[in-house]
Write a protein that holds these residues in place. Structure first.
Motif, PDB file in Angstrom:
ATOM      1  N   TYR A 123       0.863  -1.183   0.000  1.00 17.24           N
ATOM      2  CA  TYR A 123       0.000   0.000   0.000  1.00 17.24           C
ATOM      3  C   TYR A 123       0.901   1.235   0.000  1.00 17.24           C
ATOM      4  O   TYR A 123       1.716   1.420   0.910  1.00 17.24           O
ATOM      5  CB  TYR A 123      -0.873  -0.030   1.255  1.00 17.24           C
ATOM      6  CG  TYR A 123      -2.064   0.879   1.244  1.00 17.24           C
ATOM      7  CD1 TYR A 123      -3.322   0.432   0.850  1.00 17.24           C
ATOM      8  CD2 TYR A 123      -1.952   2.208   1.638  1.00 17.24           C
ATOM      9  CE1 TYR A 123      -4.427   1.270   0.854  1.00 17.24           C
ATOM     10  CE2 TYR A 123      -3.050   3.050   1.640  1.00 17.24           C
ATOM     11  CZ  TYR A 123      -4.287   2.576   1.250  1.00 17.24           C
ATOM     12  OH  TYR A 123      -5.383   3.411   1.253  1.00 17.24           O
ATOM     13  N   ASP A 167       1.048   5.457  -0.516  1.00 19.14           N
ATOM     14  CA  ASP A 167       0.204   6.653  -0.481  1.00 19.14           C
ATOM     15  C   ASP A 167       1.025   7.905  -0.778  1.00 19.14           C
ATOM     16  O   ASP A 167       2.090   8.130  -0.195  1.00 19.14           O
ATOM     17  CB  ASP A 167      -0.406   6.767   0.924  1.00 19.14           C
ATOM     18  CG  ASP A 167      -1.141   8.067   1.151  1.00 19.14           C
ATOM     19  OD1 ASP A 167      -2.374   8.082   0.959  1.00 19.14           O
ATOM     20  OD2 ASP A 167      -0.501   9.072   1.513  1.00 19.14           O
ATOM     21  N   VAL A 227      -2.211   4.897  -4.130  1.00 19.34           N
ATOM     22  CA  VAL A 227      -3.190   5.874  -3.642  1.00 19.34           C
ATOM     23  C   VAL A 227      -2.656   7.289  -3.832  1.00 19.34           C
ATOM     24  O   VAL A 227      -1.508   7.584  -3.474  1.00 19.34           O
ATOM     25  CB  VAL A 227      -3.409   5.689  -2.114  1.00 19.34           C
ATOM     26  CG1 VAL A 227      -4.532   6.587  -1.621  1.00 19.34           C
ATOM     27  CG2 VAL A 227      -3.663   4.231  -1.769  1.00 19.34           C
ATOM     28  N   THR A 228      -3.490   8.162  -4.397  1.00 19.06           N
ATOM     29  CA  THR A 228      -3.181   9.583  -4.271  1.00 19.06           C
ATOM     30  C   THR A 228      -4.491  10.332  -4.038  1.00 19.06           C
ATOM     31  O   THR A 228      -5.552   9.719  -3.889  1.00 19.06           O
ATOM     32  CB  THR A 228      -2.355  10.131  -5.451  1.00 19.06           C
ATOM     33  OG1 THR A 228      -1.849  11.430  -5.080  1.00 19.06           O
ATOM     34  CG2 THR A 228      -3.156  10.253  -6.725  1.00 19.06           C
ATOM     35  N   LYS A 229      -4.362  11.674  -3.951  1.00 16.78           N
ATOM     36  CA  LYS A 229      -5.514  12.449  -3.464  1.00 16.78           C
ATOM     37  C   LYS A 229      -5.798  13.620  -4.388  1.00 16.78           C
ATOM     38  O   LYS A 229      -4.859  14.230  -4.923  1.00 16.78           O
ATOM     39  CB  LYS A 229      -5.208  12.967  -2.063  1.00 16.78           C
ATOM     40  CG  LYS A 229      -4.631  11.894  -1.157  1.00 16.78           C
ATOM     41  CD  LYS A 229      -4.308  12.387   0.224  1.00 16.78           C
ATOM     42  CE  LYS A 229      -3.613  11.295   1.030  1.00 16.78           C
ATOM     43  NZ  LYS A 229      -2.180  11.156   0.739  1.00 16.78           N
ATOM     44  N   SER A 269      -9.515  11.765   2.820  1.00 17.74           N
ATOM     45  CA  SER A 269      -8.671  11.948   4.002  1.00 17.74           C
ATOM     46  C   SER A 269      -9.257  13.121   4.771  1.00 17.74           C
ATOM     47  O   SER A 269      -9.939  13.977   4.208  1.00 17.74           O
ATOM     48  CB  SER A 269      -7.210  12.173   3.633  1.00 17.74           C
ATOM     49  OG  SER A 269      -7.039  13.391   2.948  1.00 17.74           O
ATOM     50  N   GLN A 319      -9.432   8.007   5.570  1.00 14.40           N
ATOM     51  CA  GLN A 319      -8.073   8.145   6.117  1.00 14.40           C
ATOM     52  C   GLN A 319      -8.073   9.259   7.167  1.00 14.40           C
ATOM     53  O   GLN A 319      -8.459  10.387   6.866  1.00 14.40           O
ATOM     54  CB  GLN A 319      -7.113   8.477   4.969  1.00 14.40           C
ATOM     55  CG  GLN A 319      -5.667   8.565   5.388  1.00 14.40           C
ATOM     56  CD  GLN A 319      -4.750   8.584   4.175  1.00 14.40           C
ATOM     57  OE1 GLN A 319      -4.899   7.768   3.259  1.00 14.40           O
ATOM     58  NE2 GLN A 319      -3.807   9.493   4.151  1.00 14.40           N
TER      59      GLN A 319
END
Ligand code: SF4
Ligand code: SF4
Length: 393
Positions: A51, A53, A82-84, A152, A173
């Motif tokens: 995982y 991030d 994972v990114t945002k 998040s 998150q």
């Protein structure tokens, strides 16, 4: 490596995740040490971490590109990536996909395993609803660009509850550690998400590294612990002990951190801490509570300051003074070496607290809700006016 089931996606995710926010650097924050950082991330994956991030702003917008490069040679396929979404940059519905496409390009991949709405709180949550961005996320999922939808979080418990109830999220998150049980989403929020079967990913498990800083007093406390563990291990095991937690994201900065965290993850199990061990963590909590004056995690979201103030560095120094309980010569020297005129207003700004003109530009960028101008005033009065830190503890 220990793995935990993420019910919403049916994935088995590693208890430890690799956070690409505090990578090793060469001199400046945006200059990631590719060689060292690549060795770390690949070592982690070779030892079971699955995982990874990152986010748009990490390392002055250079983290995603680094992660994309480091995950070449078959590593991309071994992890949940994972990114945002940088929601502060979005001005209309279409911008969600526009920025995702840039991020996919930076990450050198055609899809994300998880896309998060970054850093939700009450204000930006209104924006999410106004621009219908959840529908936007679902569209991206339909197009095959993302596989799971989450957020998040850096707001209050009430907002967290409202967001959890609003949509059937694949994951959430939150910031959580043994000091932050009543802060942001809080322990109650963690329990609430658990009651709704929403998998939880944890960030800031060591409160920006503060819960890893030992001293003689802590060493004495550790000698009386019911079991032999390092300070970092106590902090991590406290979090893994909760069954709602799927992954702890650790912002590791060298290979040693990676190795130690993997060893901790290998020993983790939900509900495995004894009553005596949980009680011992309360002792650590009480100790740290009185030692951290400004809850800055060094995330650098507030930077750059238009006056060149190095905000996190000023808070780092005052926290060292609080830690020591009084001013120490080396801290005063360190502070004196910072700039007292406005030299640089970019990410390299090295300015002292006294350069702050209280414009307020940084305040809403801080996920920790720190009243930055007034805390800088306090830093100034300790470092430049000779007041005692004890007045502010
Ligand atoms: S309030 Fe002070 S520290 Fe914050 S951006 Fe303005 S001048 Fe910089
Ligand atoms: S003051 Fe706030 S935004 Fe700035 S580095 Fe610290 S925690 Fe991050």
């Amino acid at each position: 490596m220990k793995y935990r089931k993420m019910n919403t996606t049916n994935w088995e995710v590693s208890a430890l995740g690799f956070g690409a926010m505090r990578l090793p650097i060469k001199e400046s924050w945006e200059n990631i040490d590719y060689e060292q950082a690549t060795e770390m991330i690949r070592y982690a994956i070779d030892n079971g971490v699955n995982y990874v991030d990152t986010a748009w702003p990490y390392h002055v917008e250079k983290s995603e590109k680094f992660v994309g490069t480091a995950l070449k040679d078959g590593y991309r396929e071994k992890v949940k990536l994972v990114t945002k979404s940088p929601i502060w940059l979005l001005e209309q519905y279409e911008d969600l996909e526009k920025y995702l496409d840039i991020q996919l390009n930076n990450l050198q991949t055609t899809y994300l395993d998880v896309y998060l709405l970054h850093g939700l709180n009450q204000d930006n949550w209104e924006k999410i609803k106004k621009f219908d961005l959840i529908k936007g996320m679902e569209d991206l999922k339909r197009k095959g660009k993302i596989n799971a939808i989450g957020f998040s979080f850096h707001g209050s418990y009430d907002t967290f509850r409202e967001i959890i109830d609003y949509y059937s999220w694949d994951l959430a998150q939150i910031q959580y550690n043994y000091l932050d049980i009543n802060y942001q989403a809080t322990y109650k929020g963690l329990e609430y998400a658990y009651s709704k079967d929403i998998p939880i990913i944890i960030m800031e498990p060591l409160r920006g590294g503060k819960l890893a800083e030992s001293n003689k007093e802590i060493e004495r406390i550790l000698e009386n612990a019911p079991s032999k563990r390092t300070l970092v291990d106590w902090a991590l095991q406290y979090i893994w002990n909760h069954p709602a937690v799927c992954v702890i994201l650790s912002g590791m900065s060298n290979l040693q951190h990676v190795k130690e965290n993997i060893a901790s993850a290998n020993n983790s199990e939900p509900n495995s801490l004894t009553e005596g061990e949980l009680k011992f963590i309360e002792t650590l909590r009480d100790y740290f509570k009185g030692k951290i004056r400004v809850p800055c995690t060094n995330c650098k979201y507030c930077m750059p300051c238009p006056q060149g103030v190095n905000i996190p560095e000023n808070f780092n120094l005052i926290n060292h003074v609080a830690w020591a309980g009084a001013m120490e010569d080396w801290l005063q020297v360190w502070y004196n070496e910072m700039d007292d005129d406005k030299k640089e207003t970019d990410w390299h700004g090295k300015g002292k607290s006294s350069l702050c003109i209280k414009c307020g530009e940084c305040v809403e960028k801080c996920p920790q809700g720190i009243d930055i101008p007034s805390e800088l005033e306090m830093v100034k009065s300790v470092f430049e006016e000779g007041r005692s830190i004890k007045e502010f503890l």
